[in-house]
Design a protein around this motif. Structure first.
Motif, PDB file in Angstrom:
ATOM      1  N   ILE A  90       0.906  -1.195   0.152  1.00  0.00           N
ATOM      2  CA  ILE A  90      -0.249  -0.059  -0.008  1.00  0.00           C
ATOM      3  C   ILE A  90       0.732   1.217   0.071  1.00  0.00           C
ATOM      4  N   VAL A  91       2.119   1.235   0.661  1.00  0.00           N
ATOM      5  CA  VAL A  91       2.688   2.341   0.799  1.00  0.00           C
ATOM      6  C   VAL A  91       3.289   2.630  -0.648  1.00  0.00           C
ATOM      7  N   LEU A  92       4.009   1.688  -1.041  1.00  0.00           N
ATOM      8  CA  LEU A  92       4.522   1.541  -2.490  1.00  0.00           C
ATOM      9  C   LEU A  92       3.651   2.142  -3.408  1.00  0.00           C
ATOM     10  N   GLY A  93       2.201   2.002  -3.336  1.00  0.00           N
ATOM     11  CA  GLY A  93       1.306   2.288  -4.275  1.00  0.00           C
ATOM     12  C   GLY A  93       0.920   3.711  -3.932  1.00  0.00           C
ATOM     13  N   VAL A  94       1.043   4.048  -2.797  1.00  0.00           N
ATOM     14  CA  VAL A  94       0.644   5.759  -2.489  1.00  0.00           C
ATOM     15  C   VAL A  94       1.793   6.629  -2.493  1.00  0.00           C
ATOM     16  N   VAL A  95       2.850   6.378  -1.882  1.00  0.00           N
ATOM     17  CA  VAL A  95       3.906   7.502  -1.754  1.00  0.00           C
ATOM     18  C   VAL A  95       4.468   7.916  -3.137  1.00  0.00           C
ATOM     19  N   PRO A  96       5.076   6.825  -3.901  1.00  0.00           N
ATOM     20  CA  PRO A  96       5.773   7.419  -5.295  1.00  0.00           C
ATOM     21  C   PRO A  96       4.681   8.066  -6.228  1.00  0.00           C
ATOM     22  N   VAL A  97       3.424   7.631  -6.264  1.00  0.00           N
ATOM     23  CA  VAL A  97       2.571   8.264  -7.222  1.00  0.00           C
ATOM     24  C   VAL A  97       2.193   9.768  -6.668  1.00  0.00           C
ATOM     25  N   SER A  98       2.088   9.877  -5.362  1.00  0.00           N
ATOM     26  CA  SER A  98       1.834  11.144  -4.715  1.00  0.00           C
ATOM     27  C   SER A  98       2.871  11.984  -4.780  1.00  0.00           C
ATOM     28  N   LEU A  99       4.217  11.709  -4.423  1.00  0.00           N
ATOM     29  CA  LEU A  99       5.211  12.641  -4.915  1.00  0.00           C
ATOM     30  C   LEU A  99       5.388  13.117  -6.364  1.00  0.00           C
ATOM     31  N   VAL A 100       5.245  12.139  -7.411  1.00  0.00           N
ATOM     32  CA  VAL A 100       5.234  12.666  -8.572  1.00  0.00           C
ATOM     33  C   VAL A 100       4.266  13.681  -8.947  1.00  0.00           C
ATOM     34  N   ILE A 101       3.156  13.414  -8.731  1.00  0.00           N
ATOM     35  CA  ILE A 101       1.909  14.266  -9.146  1.00  0.00           C
ATOM     36  C   ILE A 101       1.902  15.585  -8.098  1.00  0.00           C
ATOM     37  N   ALA A 102       2.334  15.482  -6.857  1.00  0.00           N
ATOM     38  CA  ALA A 102       2.434  16.750  -6.217  1.00  0.00           C
ATOM     39  C   ALA A 102       3.605  17.635  -6.550  1.00  0.00           C
ATOM     40  N   THR A 103       4.658  16.976  -6.966  1.00  0.00           N
ATOM     41  CA  THR A 103       5.987  17.746  -7.463  1.00  0.00           C
ATOM     42  C   THR A 103       5.567  18.407  -8.696  1.00  0.00           C
ATOM     43  N   MET A 104       5.071  17.804  -9.585  1.00  0.00           N
ATOM     44  CA  MET A 104       4.587  18.497 -10.847  1.00  0.00           C
ATOM     45  C   MET A 104       3.547  19.614 -10.739  1.00  0.00           C
ATOM     46  N   ALA A 105       2.663  19.318 -10.068  1.00  0.00           N
ATOM     47  CA  ALA A 105       1.614  20.487  -9.655  1.00  0.00           C
ATOM     48  C   ALA A 105       2.016  21.490  -8.888  1.00  0.00           C
ATOM     49  N   GLY A 106       2.959  21.192  -8.047  1.00  0.00           N
ATOM     50  CA  GLY A 106       3.744  22.346  -7.030  1.00  0.00           C
ATOM     51  C   GLY A 106       4.564  23.181  -8.065  1.00  0.00           C
ATOM     52  N   PHE A 107       5.141  22.538  -8.931  1.00  0.00           N
ATOM     53  CA  PHE A 107       6.134  23.238  -9.772  1.00  0.00           C
ATOM     54  C   PHE A 107       5.211  24.093 -10.501  1.00  0.00           C
ATOM     55  N   ALA A 108       4.293  23.593 -11.363  1.00  0.00           N
ATOM     56  CA  ALA A 108       3.481  24.536 -12.111  1.00  0.00           C
ATOM     57  C   ALA A 108       2.822  25.544 -11.470  1.00  0.00           C
ATOM     58  N   THR A 109       2.184  25.417 -10.282  1.00  0.00           N
ATOM     59  CA  THR A 109       1.387  26.441  -9.597  1.00  0.00           C
ATOM     60  C   THR A 109       2.522  27.524  -8.753  1.00  0.00           C
ATOM     61  N   GLY A 110       3.609  26.885  -8.498  1.00  0.00           N
ATOM     62  CA  GLY A 110       4.411  27.715  -7.652  1.00  0.00           C
ATOM     63  C   GLY A 110       5.614  28.547  -8.218  1.00  0.00           C
TER      64      GLY A 110
END
Length: 274
Positions: free
Chosen positions: A74-94
């Protein structure tokens, strides 16, 4: 000078009191777990004959090896995907200052006010309609979405403070937006990424509500969710229950102790930039 010393001593006393209040429950769990099975220990009474085998027995009867495997998946399914999406969204909005970026960011901020308890009922019916009930996907997919507002907010706080001159210099050298993101800004965001990964790991590992409501099979839950099944079966055996609880808590404590310096460094970096 006297006032400064008094403030210093007051801070130290408060720190010691908070440390005692934090460690006392763990000490109580540990001492209780060493008592003979089936007994009802009182307080912090150290047993005359410590039963260290309670930990081995709890690991075996609770099938913690299966629960550990499920939690890791479950951790391997949640953490990597969340990091990738959040990093791209944070870069785009910030950092990119894209059109409508403030509106998108406000939507994510509003998501921070959404409690898990308030959406658990509609989430149950949605997961049921998708045919994902009683599977690990019933935990993984909702957690990715529920963690996204905080994750984007965290990464945006990093990228918004990155100097625009850095990106302008890279673009002069012919770097496109994708290369600017992966080759320049992602390596510089390592402290923020690592601290966010630690938080997401701890939250996912300790997720209890979704695991209990959306998954009936304890072997497909998180470790914290599996504790509910273990408590229902061995709730009358207090020492064994305490031993199982400590075994479930152990991985999160180990991870935090190993990476606490990196986590504190990221927090201090963010406060200094702010």
């Amino acid at each position: 000078m006297i006032g400064v010393r008094r403030e210093g001593w007051t801070g130290r006393v408060l720190l010691v009191l908070l440390m005692v209040a934090t460690l006392l429950p763990f000490v109580s769990l540990f001492v209780t777990a060493l008592h003979p099975p089936g007994t009802y220990p009182s307080g912090l009474d150290w047993p005359a004959d410590p039963r260290w085998g309670n930990f081995v027995r709890a690991f075996e009867v609770a099938r913690l090896a299966e629960f550990l495997k499920s939690s890791v998946l479950i951790v391997l399914g949640v953490v990597p995907v969340s990091l990738v999406i959040a990093t791209m969204a944070g870069f785009a909005t910030g950092h990119l200052r894209m059109p409508g970026g403030r509106v998108v960011f406000l939507v994510f901020v509003l998501g921070l006010t959404l409690p898990f308890e308030g959406i658990i009922t509609p989430l149950y019916f949605q997961v049921r309609d998708l045919g994902l009930l009683n599977s690990r996907w019933a935990i993984i997919l909702p957690l990715i979405g529920l963690y996204m507002p905080f994750s984007v907010y965290w990464m945006r706080a990093h990228f918004v403070n990155m100097p625009q001159e850095l990106s302008e210099s890279a673009r002069v050298d012919g770097v496109n937006t994708w290369q600017l993101f992966w080759r320049i800004h992602v390596p510089l965001a390592t402290p923020a990424l690592s601290s966010l990964a630690i938080l997401l790991f701890l939250w996912t590992w300790n997720q209890f509500l979704l695991a209990i409501v959306l998954v009936d099979d304890p072997t497909k839950r998180t470790m914290a969710g599996a504790l509910g099944a273990f408590q229902g079966q061995w709730g009358t055996d207090i020492p064994l229950l305490c031993a199982g609880s400590l075994l479930i808590l152990a991985p999160t404590l180990v991870v935090f102790l190993i990476f606490q310096r990196r986590f504190v460094t990221a927090l201090l970096q963010g406060s200094l930039k702010g």
